[in-house]
Design a protein around this motif. Sequence first.
Motif, short mmCIF file in Angstrom:
data_model
loop_
_atom_site.label_atom_id
_atom_site.label_comp_id
_atom_site.label_asym_id
_atom_site.label_seq_id
_atom_site.Cartn_x
_atom_site.Cartn_y
_atom_site.Cartn_z
N LEU A 12 110.92 27.83 121.06
CA LEU A 12 109.83 28.79 121.19
C LEU A 12 108.94 28.80 119.95
O LEU A 12 107.72 28.73 120.04
CB LEU A 12 110.38 30.19 121.44
N ASN A 13 109.57 28.91 118.76
CA ASN A 13 108.81 29.02 117.52
C ASN A 13 109.71 28.62 116.35
O ASN A 13 110.84 28.16 116.55
CB ASN A 13 108.26 30.45 117.33
N THR A 47 104.97 25.65 124.12
CA THR A 47 103.52 25.63 124.36
C THR A 47 102.90 24.29 124.00
O THR A 47 101.68 24.20 123.82
CB THR A 47 102.84 26.74 123.55
N PHE A 48 103.73 23.25 123.85
CA PHE A 48 103.29 21.89 123.53
C PHE A 48 102.76 21.77 122.10
O PHE A 48 102.02 20.84 121.79
CB PHE A 48 102.24 21.38 124.51
N PRO A 81 119.41 27.59 116.00
CA PRO A 81 120.34 26.57 116.52
C PRO A 81 120.63 25.46 115.52
O PRO A 81 121.74 24.92 115.50
CB PRO A 81 119.63 26.03 117.77
N ILE A 82 119.65 25.10 114.67
CA ILE A 82 119.93 24.06 113.68
C ILE A 82 120.96 24.56 112.67
O ILE A 82 121.89 23.82 112.29
CB ILE A 82 118.64 23.62 112.97
#
Length: 256
Positions: free
Chosen positions: A219-220, A116-117, A227-228
């Motif tokens: 996404l959030n 969402t930038f 993933p990190i």
Amino acid sequence: MLVLVSPDTVVRWHRAGFQLYWRRLSRPRKRVGRPPVKQQIRELIFKIVADNPTWRAPRIHGELKMLGFKVSERTVSRWMRHAPRHPDSAQRWMTFLRNHPEAIAAMDFFSVPTITFGVLYVFFVIGHDRRRILHFNVTRHATSEWIVQQLREAFPYELAAKFLILDHDGKYGAEVPAVIRSMVIKPVRTMVRCPWQNGVAERWVGSCRRELLDHVIVLNESHLKRPIASYLSYYHQDRTHYGLAKQTPEQRTPCT
């Protein structure tokens, strides 16, 4: 009409949209404030700093005033921080890093755009000796109180480093260095706009971006953490490092 595109194309479109969105928000309005400092004055400040390393802003400002230049002392102080440094200072810094790798850790932030930038901030602490990530976390709002809590989680008492490298990020305020000292760790500040002095941390950020974050759309916060965390497992156990003589942080056993 159905159009098929590759995942890399979607990521590229998202990054382009993110840049366009923030470029429009950051579009400069009508210039206000004082006029920019002329290049002649900047170069003169740099020359005075190089020729007189013990001089501070008040004395340099007085010298410029006597030479007929109209510039404030605050402006002189600001440009002094951008003056080229003597090569001996760089040599001393590199000697410090080479002599104490087992006692040094570094902390830093980097930002990640969301779908969402919006912007998420990743905080991490990395050890210099084995390039291990000692701790990381993600937040939308990085306050000094939040950073203090991350440091307490990163450094259990028996595992604390002796030196902690950090930059001049405004998020640290005065509280973070004070807490670092209370943990019997010496905070070591890099010079302004000298990311090479925190090179171990900067290299990890580059690796994380190239090998992971440049290929996903976040996404959030919880989505970014997964993933990190997975990447860190690979980074510690399987990824070889030039700085570790082609070994891994957790010393992977070669196949025989």
